[in-house]
Design a protein around this motif. Sequence first.
Motif, PDB file in Angstrom:
ATOM      1  N   ALA A 180       0.844  -1.197   0.000  1.00 40.93           N
ATOM      2  CA  ALA A 180       0.000   0.000   0.000  1.00 40.93           C
ATOM      3  C   ALA A 180       0.878   1.245   0.000  1.00 40.93           C
TER       4      ALA A 180
ATOM      5  N   GLU B   1      -2.022  -2.893  -6.849  1.00 36.36           N
ATOM      6  CA  GLU B   1      -2.303  -4.180  -7.487  1.00 36.36           C
ATOM      7  C   GLU B   1      -0.986  -4.714  -8.026  1.00 36.36           C
TER       8      GLU B   1
ATOM      9  N   GLY C 248      -9.126   5.687   3.112  1.00 39.26           N
ATOM     10  CA  GLY C 248      -9.259   6.371   1.825  1.00 39.26           C
ATOM     11  C   GLY C 248      -8.191   7.401   1.544  1.00 39.26           C
TER      12      GLY C 248
ATOM     13  N   SER D 184      -3.643   4.279  -1.207  1.00 39.43           N
ATOM     14  CA  SER D 184      -4.082   3.297  -2.191  1.00 39.43           C
ATOM     15  C   SER D 184      -3.390   1.959  -1.976  1.00 39.43           C
TER      16      SER D 184
END
Length: 314
Positions: A244, A298, A292, A295
């Motif tokens: 993250a 991925e 929030g 992020s």
Amino acid sequence: MIAANILLLLICLFSASGFQSFTVPHSKISSTSSLLATRGEVIKAAMALPLAILPLTASAAALPSSKPPVVLVLGASGRSGMSTIEACLKRSIPCTSATRTGSDPFKVVKLDKSYYTPYPSPVDVTDLSSLKAVIEAVKPTAIVYAASASKKGGNAQEVDYGGVKNVVEVLPKSTRLVLISALAVDRPDSQGYKMTNSMGGVVDGIMYQKLRGEDEVRKKVKDYVIIRPGVLVNGKDGGPVEIAQGDYLGGGLSRQELAELVVDAVEAPETDFTVEVYRKKTRTALQKEFEGQGSIIESGGSGKERFKGVVKDK
């Protein structure tokens, strides 16, 4: 076939070693006595080959070659440093341990040491001269900073900030720096930050000092990765590790999992970024109000592709 093999070996010597001496690890040598053991013998044999095959040299020499990084681990006697070396050796990446005492942390550890070299002299991150000496001797392509405050090694200001600052000062321009920091250093209002930062003793103020160290890296280093691990737990494997950015999520992971990420960072094509890492199943918001504000990355896969999608630091 024999002639072709000899020629290929000669080509490798021309293109990769520039006629310098070379070493073949014992583990790579077969039991047959017919192998040519020295460069001189290879050259002599190749000189006797028909001239008709020599034009092959140009095209063969143009084949791309890749060399593994040479990794220097500072703070190698700590558990995170030792785990990083083990992760390097699993991938046959040459690495050197540097410790404050000059002792070999793997002296009594059973480990394949084909690619491992302990630096024999003391390296104290608070001492510029010792850092310069080890960097000059090893000529690393990557340095992993795994040192942190300890009773014998120095307090948080001396090691987690001062030591990092020293490494930044002597870091060669062509060398990548991978800094192991801590989760929540960017969140001084969080409970985790406050608890860890006020533990007292040599680690008093450690979160503040780690952030100062990070800032030195971000301001002055051209090729770096900063990794902020979550709580280090027992157990080598706990499922997928998540990455993250934004310092708003956390969790736990093992030192072995952290070490694999560190070596991934050494080899990653991406650079100049900061990430938080933890086991996916332990994901927790540092505090509810932080949700929030960052992020989840991925991942593009494993190994050096793991950091695909990260955002560079501003």
